[in-house]
Design an enzyme around this catalytic site. Sequence first.
Site, short mmCIF file in Angstrom:
data_model
loop_
_atom_site.label_atom_id
_atom_site.label_comp_id
_atom_site.label_asym_id
_atom_site.label_seq_id
_atom_site.Cartn_x
_atom_site.Cartn_y
_atom_site.Cartn_z
N LYS A 38 0.83 -1.20 0.00
CA LYS A 38 0.00 0.00 0.00
C LYS A 38 0.87 1.25 0.00
O LYS A 38 0.58 2.22 -0.72
CB LYS A 38 -0.93 0.00 1.22
CG LYS A 38 -1.94 1.12 1.24
CD LYS A 38 -2.87 0.97 2.44
CE LYS A 38 -3.97 2.00 2.44
NZ LYS A 38 -4.86 1.89 3.62
N GLU A 153 -17.89 9.40 4.04
CA GLU A 153 -17.34 8.77 2.85
C GLU A 153 -18.06 9.30 1.62
O GLU A 153 -19.27 9.46 1.60
CB GLU A 153 -17.51 7.26 2.94
CG GLU A 153 -16.63 6.63 4.02
CD GLU A 153 -16.66 5.12 3.96
OE1 GLU A 153 -16.68 4.57 2.84
OE2 GLU A 153 -16.68 4.49 5.03
N LEU A 248 -33.03 12.50 6.31
CA LEU A 248 -34.47 12.26 6.35
C LEU A 248 -34.94 11.46 5.13
O LEU A 248 -36.08 11.58 4.72
CB LEU A 248 -35.24 13.58 6.43
CG LEU A 248 -35.28 14.27 7.79
CD1 LEU A 248 -36.13 15.54 7.71
CD2 LEU A 248 -35.83 13.34 8.86
N LYS A 249 -34.06 10.64 4.56
CA LYS A 249 -34.44 9.81 3.43
C LYS A 249 -34.49 8.35 3.85
O LYS A 249 -33.50 7.83 4.37
CB LYS A 249 -33.44 10.00 2.28
CG LYS A 249 -33.49 11.38 1.65
CD LYS A 249 -32.52 11.47 0.48
CE LYS A 249 -32.60 12.85 -0.19
NZ LYS A 249 -31.67 12.94 -1.34
N GLY A 255 -25.60 1.87 7.44
CA GLY A 255 -24.44 0.99 7.60
C GLY A 255 -23.16 1.79 7.44
O GLY A 255 -23.08 2.95 7.83
N CYS A 258 -18.87 3.45 10.23
CA CYS A 258 -18.97 4.18 11.50
C CYS A 258 -20.24 3.88 12.30
O CYS A 258 -20.16 3.47 13.46
CB CYS A 258 -18.89 5.69 11.24
SG CYS A 258 -17.28 6.25 10.64
#
Length: 434
Positions: A38, A153, A248-249, A255, A258
């Site tokens: 990495k 994210e 509010l959706k 998930g 966090c």
Amino acid sequence: MFVRRIAVVGTGYVGLTTGACLASLGHRVVCADVDALKVARLRAGQVDILEPGLADLVVAGQSAGRLEFVEGARHAVADAEVVFLCLPTPMGAGGAADLSAVEAVAQEIRDVLPYGAVVVCKSTVPVGTSLRVAALLGRDDVAVVSNPEFLREGSAVRDFLHPDRIVVGSDSPQAAERVGALFTKLGAPTVLMDAASAEMVKYAANCFLAMKLSYVNAVAELCELVGADVTSVTEGMGYDRRIGQSFLKPGPGWGGSCLPKDTHAMVRIADAVGVDFSLIKATIETNARQQQRVVEKVRRAVGSLAGARIGVLGLAFKAGTNDLRDSPALAVAELLAFEGAELVAYDPQITRPLVGMTVVDSPYTAVRGADAVVLLTEWPEFRTLDWALVASAMSGSTVLDTRNHLDPDALARAGLVLHGLGRDLRVPLPDEAA
């Protein structure tokens, strides 16, 4: 603003974003990771994380000589004034945060930290972790500061460079001010507090967001039963400044990396001091129920799931990422597969094989021969699919949109029956309307 020599240990979402963004602010940053491959890829400017703007910052930082990558934490901290610990704290036994990575690095670097350095816990950690890290370091000259991250994210770079606030906590006011000064150029409100309060802020914020999501999913279920439209309901709610439009959706559950671990960790923290935080427990239970509810909707559409062919659109936990960690889409898919459904899935950023399903490289392949199609991730490209082609490829005619993302008119024209969450999205066909 003073230019500081900064080390960042860990190059995941938080660590890499933190290092690249701090370098863009003018600081000299060394990022460390234990994964040699990495590190080599990052040195070559190759960023595997799907995050808008991040790869550009990595390349720019290295070109300017302000950002470098090394293998091993000891090499990174040797001359650092400030050391950020951006290490994974996954859910451990019983829901508690696993601090083994944080503790291991603290022990690894304690004898090579420069005199007077500041160690910053950027990872999400339980209350008391700053004291634990300080004890492991065993250095009276080294202060420990909590500086929780609030990065989403898919917009992590933007969130870092345009934050709502900077939270810095330490039992040393001087150390807290020193860390807060790193972000002066951002012009955001800086809130200084004790370490325990700063550690609690992150959990309190994430648990509140999880509660908001579970709440709207429960409202959506109620809307279906009383004939209301959750989209109209949440629009009416969102104009209230005390509530706001965000989170509010309705969806197939929450998930990601966090919210699941932080809600469970909060319950453990509360249990440890004798507080029955039933509100968070109900939030978690409601989320699990939401995934079951999606499966129930598919079952009603196709009858028995045993042997049913289901086309799955979207696997990432949300659009704009390639992250599958605790993805509600995967949770729903696993429940469908458990009942015997044959799953063929497509996600624009997920190409590797996954257990329990066939992953294909085209949405039209995913829907071929499907008894029903389930949209689980709100990728923009799904809105513009050729729905007439989808209809001709499917065996059945039901599309379950768990994100209320699709255009009902477009699917109705193709002869498809569209169902969403919290509203009846099925638009009558011309002969039915007559």
